[in-house]
Design a protein around this motif. Structure first.
Motif, mmCIF file in Angstrom:
data_model
loop_
_atom_site.group_PDB
_atom_site.id
_atom_site.type_symbol
_atom_site.label_atom_id
_atom_site.label_comp_id
_atom_site.label_asym_id
_atom_site.label_seq_id
_atom_site.Cartn_x
_atom_site.Cartn_y
_atom_site.Cartn_z
ATOM 1 N N ARG A 19 0.860 -1.190 0.000
ATOM 2 C CA ARG A 19 0.000 0.000 0.000
ATOM 3 C C ARG A 19 0.893 1.236 0.000
ATOM 4 N NH1 ARG A 19 -4.224 0.384 4.844
ATOM 5 N NH2 ARG A 19 -5.523 -1.126 3.760
ATOM 6 N N PHE A 20 1.090 1.807 -1.182
ATOM 7 C CA PHE A 20 1.951 2.980 -1.336
ATOM 8 C C PHE A 20 1.085 4.160 -1.754
ATOM 9 C CE2 PHE A 20 4.417 -0.830 -1.869
ATOM 10 C CZ PHE A 20 5.588 -0.570 -1.166
ATOM 11 N N VAL A 21 0.485 4.813 -0.777
ATOM 12 C CA VAL A 21 -0.470 5.890 -1.062
ATOM 13 C C VAL A 21 -0.233 7.040 -0.096
ATOM 14 C CG1 VAL A 21 -2.258 4.320 -1.904
ATOM 15 C CG2 VAL A 21 -2.219 4.952 0.506
ATOM 16 N N PRO A 22 -0.775 8.230 -0.426
ATOM 17 C CA PRO A 22 -0.712 9.330 0.527
ATOM 18 C C PRO A 22 -1.390 8.951 1.851
ATOM 19 C CG PRO A 22 -1.364 10.138 -1.641
ATOM 20 C CD PRO A 22 -1.368 8.639 -1.714
ATOM 21 N N GLU A 23 -0.827 9.470 2.925
ATOM 22 C CA GLU A 23 -1.397 9.228 4.255
ATOM 23 C C GLU A 23 -2.891 9.565 4.297
ATOM 24 O OE1 GLU A 23 -0.606 7.898 7.103
ATOM 25 O OE2 GLU A 23 -2.321 8.712 8.210
ATOM 26 N N ILE A 282 6.784 0.883 -8.307
ATOM 27 C CA ILE A 282 5.569 1.269 -7.594
ATOM 28 C C ILE A 282 4.742 2.160 -8.513
ATOM 29 C CG2 ILE A 282 4.647 2.610 -5.660
ATOM 30 C CD1 ILE A 282 7.353 1.926 -4.188
ATOM 31 N N LEU A 283 3.495 1.787 -8.726
ATOM 32 C CA LEU A 283 2.567 2.621 -9.500
ATOM 33 C C LEU A 283 1.160 2.410 -8.955
ATOM 34 C CD1 LEU A 283 1.929 4.514 -11.956
ATOM 35 C CD2 LEU A 283 1.604 2.435 -13.309
ATOM 36 N N MET A 287 3.314 -2.303 -5.347
ATOM 37 C CA MET A 287 4.568 -2.747 -5.946
ATOM 38 C C MET A 287 4.239 -3.873 -6.909
ATOM 39 S SD MET A 287 8.068 -2.559 -5.349
ATOM 40 C CE MET A 287 8.361 -2.308 -3.592
ATOM 41 N N TYR B 54 7.600 13.842 -11.491
ATOM 42 C CA TYR B 54 7.216 12.439 -11.636
ATOM 43 C C TYR B 54 6.039 12.348 -12.598
ATOM 44 C CZ TYR B 54 5.375 7.819 -10.314
ATOM 45 O OH TYR B 54 4.898 6.533 -10.338
ATOM 46 N N ASN B 102 8.452 5.879 -6.427
ATOM 47 C CA ASN B 102 9.099 5.037 -7.439
ATOM 48 C C ASN B 102 10.441 5.598 -7.905
ATOM 49 O OD1 ASN B 102 9.018 2.582 -8.958
ATOM 50 N ND2 ASN B 102 8.724 3.818 -10.794
ATOM 51 N N LEU B 105 12.799 4.326 -5.313
ATOM 52 C CA LEU B 105 12.982 2.869 -5.425
ATOM 53 C C LEU B 105 13.882 2.504 -6.608
ATOM 54 C CD1 LEU B 105 12.086 -0.030 -4.518
ATOM 55 C CD2 LEU B 105 10.259 0.169 -6.224
ATOM 56 N N PRO B 127 5.486 11.974 -0.382
ATOM 57 C CA PRO B 127 4.033 12.129 -0.433
ATOM 58 C C PRO B 127 3.260 10.826 -0.584
ATOM 59 C CG PRO B 127 5.043 12.919 -2.466
ATOM 60 C CD PRO B 127 6.156 12.661 -1.493
ATOM 61 N N ASP B 128 3.862 9.803 -1.199
ATOM 62 C CA ASP B 128 3.116 8.545 -1.347
ATOM 63 C C ASP B 128 3.825 7.374 -0.660
ATOM 64 O OD1 ASP B 128 5.191 8.390 -3.175
ATOM 65 O OD2 ASP B 128 3.987 7.502 -4.774
ATOM 66 N N THR B 130 4.342 6.059 3.286
ATOM 67 C CA THR B 130 4.127 6.207 4.724
ATOM 68 C C THR B 130 5.159 5.334 5.447
ATOM 69 O OG1 THR B 130 2.474 4.445 4.591
ATOM 70 C CG2 THR B 130 1.655 6.707 4.478
ATOM 71 N N ALA B 133 4.834 1.625 5.157
ATOM 72 C CA ALA B 133 5.015 1.066 3.810
ATOM 73 C C ALA B 133 6.482 0.952 3.447
ATOM 74 C CB ALA B 133 4.292 1.934 2.778
ATOM 75 N N LEU B 151 4.033 12.698 6.007
ATOM 76 C CA LEU B 151 2.862 13.568 6.015
ATOM 77 C C LEU B 151 1.796 13.064 6.985
ATOM 78 C CD1 LEU B 151 4.287 14.186 3.242
ATOM 79 C CD2 LEU B 151 2.024 14.733 2.354
#
Lengths: 404, 262
Positions: A19-23, A282-283, A287, B54, B102, B105, B127-128, B130, B133, B151
């Motif tokens: 889970r790679f998303v904004p908080e 990551i997109l 991942m 990005y 990314n 990474l 920003p993406d 946490t 993660a 954030l």
């Protein structure tokens, strides 16, 4: 049973997923995960979903044997799992009804969704109409042009369709825009994600809602005499494929083959074959494999099929590929369109161009295995939406005659 | 302690909040963006956030999306962000990088941290990404002595506030609004609430970003936060034509704002 590959819970599939998303979205994703974990074992929820599948979608979908098509597949026996016969014309409705019911349980009144070919958007708009939810669909501007009929369908169903003019103006940009909407409106809004990608819980949840395809198909095949030698499905993000594979994952003798869109050919760089031509990254919150440059900038994908035109792929597919349980084959635009033509002419079944990629895989595998092989392929959608594009490809439009 | 905390504490000792300016490298072109970074420092930014553009910036609004797309069309590379970091350090402000996951990474978590350190950078805002993660990123950053700035949002639960503040070094980046980057008429009471939540979770230094456009807003926020982060308004001032004087005027206005508060 230990060692089963079925119904993997996430958030990680091997090293992929997460889970790679904004908080700002974390609370909503936690809330959604929690609601889903409760719903999936709640007979009231599962019962309602089964009722809708039966009485609204028209499940179980049938399996059709296609001998005239199979004659071009090396003599192998070929059977289609007919998701094209579902209400709204594709497998997308299976997932959408589940997520729309969850939206109601969350007490939210608005759904948003991304769409490529428009199938997921149409399914979401349909479920929103059925359940009285406000609905906004994000769709790349290029896709609104190549799938204008589906735009009209969504609007007729009461959805607002927002063309996305940023970036490559396709599915990937529609997802970016939907995420931006969700960050701003998360209190009232649930994001009905269309494919088995994105941040946890989407890959596992979408797979669970699509799993009905393989659960039914496995029983149908057994009733017809035995398990198939291979199951094939097309892969963009990969929701119909993962749904087609899951119940077969522990049947070691059944080959699982995902057909990726190779566009003009992987070697040209103009393609959407992520597992063939991509690498880990990551997109859109997880991942997985993606098409990217050296720095990690996402590269534009290309496919004749708007629904497969995506530079990422669901993380469970990447995992199944990495452990060798599933194979992923590139299929070019030209191969897919030839398969499209062949099924239409031999069987009177017009497939979605997306699904035609899987049919091309069947032709290739059938010729490899020959008579005696049994191949099951998921026909994920019907081709009504693709008539104009196919007619243009085959030069069958009136203006083609005039200029010929 | 770090260059970042030292600078924030020095501003506090002056009785004011720090001004943190964001610009994407490569907008409108690489050379102009480097000159623009220098202008930020000269006109009063204490800390400069360098953004490597990005392709899929899900937390950015239309203005920064536009700038990123334009920079990428111009061929900007992640390497250029490290060059910008050096420019900011030489000009006398504390440089940090704000990067989507990314890009980090693909360079490798450790190499990203090491390259930033070598360029004179103090920390990375993600920003993406946490803390839960990205344990590998946190480890790599600690190894290099690079600050990890995470954030928090109005939707952040108490548990996550604790987790995020515990994992943040340098400062905690509080977003007062639910939404993408961009100017807003008012950042409202939510800003104060998020800052309070972070302080209750033990955060010593909290900066506010997303939505700040004017000197008056900067002054308001400087009343309760340790730093005011401005991005979109600076990108707009710089513009496609790379107007450094318009940018200088905007930064000057904001710098007066953070000094007007207390």
């Amino acid at each position: 049973m230990t060692g089963s590959l079925q119904e993997a819970p996430g958030p990680y599939f091997g090293e992929f997923g997460g889970r790679f998303v904004p908080e700002a979205l974390m609370a909503a994703l936690d809330e959604l995960t929690d609601a889903y974990d409760k719903a999936r074992i709640d007979p009231e929820f599962t019962g309602e979903l089964e009722r809708l599948a039966r009485e609204y979608t028209g499940r179980p979908s049938i399996v059709t044997e296609v001998p005239r098509f199979a004659a071009h597949c090396g003599g192998a026996r070929v059977l289609l799992k007919r998701e094209d016969l579902n209400h709204t014309g594709s497998h997308k409705i299976n997932n959408v009804l589940g997520q729309a019911l969850l939206t109601k349980r969350l007490g939210k009144s608005r759904v948003i969704a991304e769409t490529g070919a428009g199938q997921h958007g149409v399914a979401t708009a349909t479920a929103a109409a059925l359940m009285g939810l406000d609905c906004v669909i994000y769709m790349g501007e290029e896709d609104t042009e190549r799938q204008s009929l589906n735009v009209a369908r969504m609007r007729l169903l009461g959805a607002e369709v927002i063309p996305v003019a940023t970036g490559t103006r396709t599915l990937r940009d529609a997802i970016n825009e939907a995420f931006r909407d969700w960050v701003a409106n998360v209190e009232t809004t649930n994001y009905v994600f269309g494919t088995a990608a994105g941040p946890h819980p989407f890959p596992a949840m979408v797979r669970d809602f699509q799993r009905v395809i393989s659960v039914e198909a496995r029983a149908q095949m057994l009733a017809l005499g035995g398990l198939p030698d291979a199951v094939l499905a097309c892969v963009g993000g990969g929701s119909n494929a993962i749904g087609s594979f899951d119940a077969f994952l522990d049947d070691a003798d059944v080959r699982l083959i995902g057909c990726e869109a190779a566009g003009d050919g992987v070697e040209t760089g103009r393609h959407a074959a992520t597992l063939t031509g991509g690498r880990p990254g990551i997109l859109h919150g997880s991942m997985s494999y993606i098409l990217q440059d050296e720095d990690g900038q996402t590269q534009p994908s290309h496919s004749i099929s708007a629904g497969l035109d995506y530079p990422g792929v669901g993380p469970e597919h990447t995992w199944l590929s990495s452990i060798g349980r599933a194979e992923y084959w590139p299929v070019t635009d030209a191969e897919a369109m030839e398969a499209f033509r062949l099924l239409t002419r031999t069987e009177g079944i017009l497939p979605a161009i997306e699904s035609a990629h899987a049919l091309a895989g069947v032709i290739r595998l059938g010729r490899e295995l020959g008579p005696g092989a049994t191949l099951l392929v998921t026909l994920s959608g019907r081709g009504d939406k693709d008539v104009e594009q196919a007619a243009r490809w085959f030069e069958m439009l009136p203006e083609d005659e005039e200029t010929a | 302690m770090s260059a970042l905390t030292d600078r924030l504490d020095a501003c506090k000792a002056e009785g004011r909040a720090a001004l943190v300016g964001y610009l994407p490298v490569g907008y409108p072109d690489v050379a102009t963006s480097l000159a623009a970074m220098r202008v930020l420092v000269e006109a009063g930014c204490d800390i400069v956030e360098v953004g490597p553009p990005y392709s899929d910036p899900v937390l950015d609004g239309p203005m920064i999306q536009h700038a990123a797309a334009r920079a990428l069309e111009g061929g900007v590379k992640v390497d250029d962000a490290f060059a910008a970091v050096s420019v900011v350090a030489e000009a006398g402000a504390v440089p940090v990088v704000m990067s989507y996951a990314n890009l980090m990474l693909q360079r490798g978590w450790s190499r990203f941290a090491a390259d930033l350190k070598a360029a004179g950078g103090a920390g990375v805002i993600t920003p993406d990404l946490t803390p839960d993660a990205a344990p590998a990123w946190v480890d790599a950053a600690r190894e290099e002595g690079v600050d990890t700035i995470f954030l928090v949002a109005p939707s952040t639960t108490r548990e996550r506030m604790q987790l995020t503040c515990d994992a943040s070094t340098g400062f905690v980046y509080a977003t007062p609004l639910m939404g993408v980057t961009g100017e807003r008429a008012s950042v409202g009471d939510a800003a104060e609430r998020v800052v309070k939540g972070a302080r209750d979770a033990g955060a010593e230094r909290v900066c506010i970003g997303v939505g700040v456009a004017t000197g008056a807003q900067a002054a308001e926020i400087a009343g309760y936060a340790d730093g005011v982060i401005v991005g979109t308004a600076l990108v707009r001032a710089l513009g496609d034509e790379g107007d450094l004087e318009r940018l200088r005027a905007k930064v000057t206005e904001l710098a007066e704002g953070v000094r007007a508060a207390r």
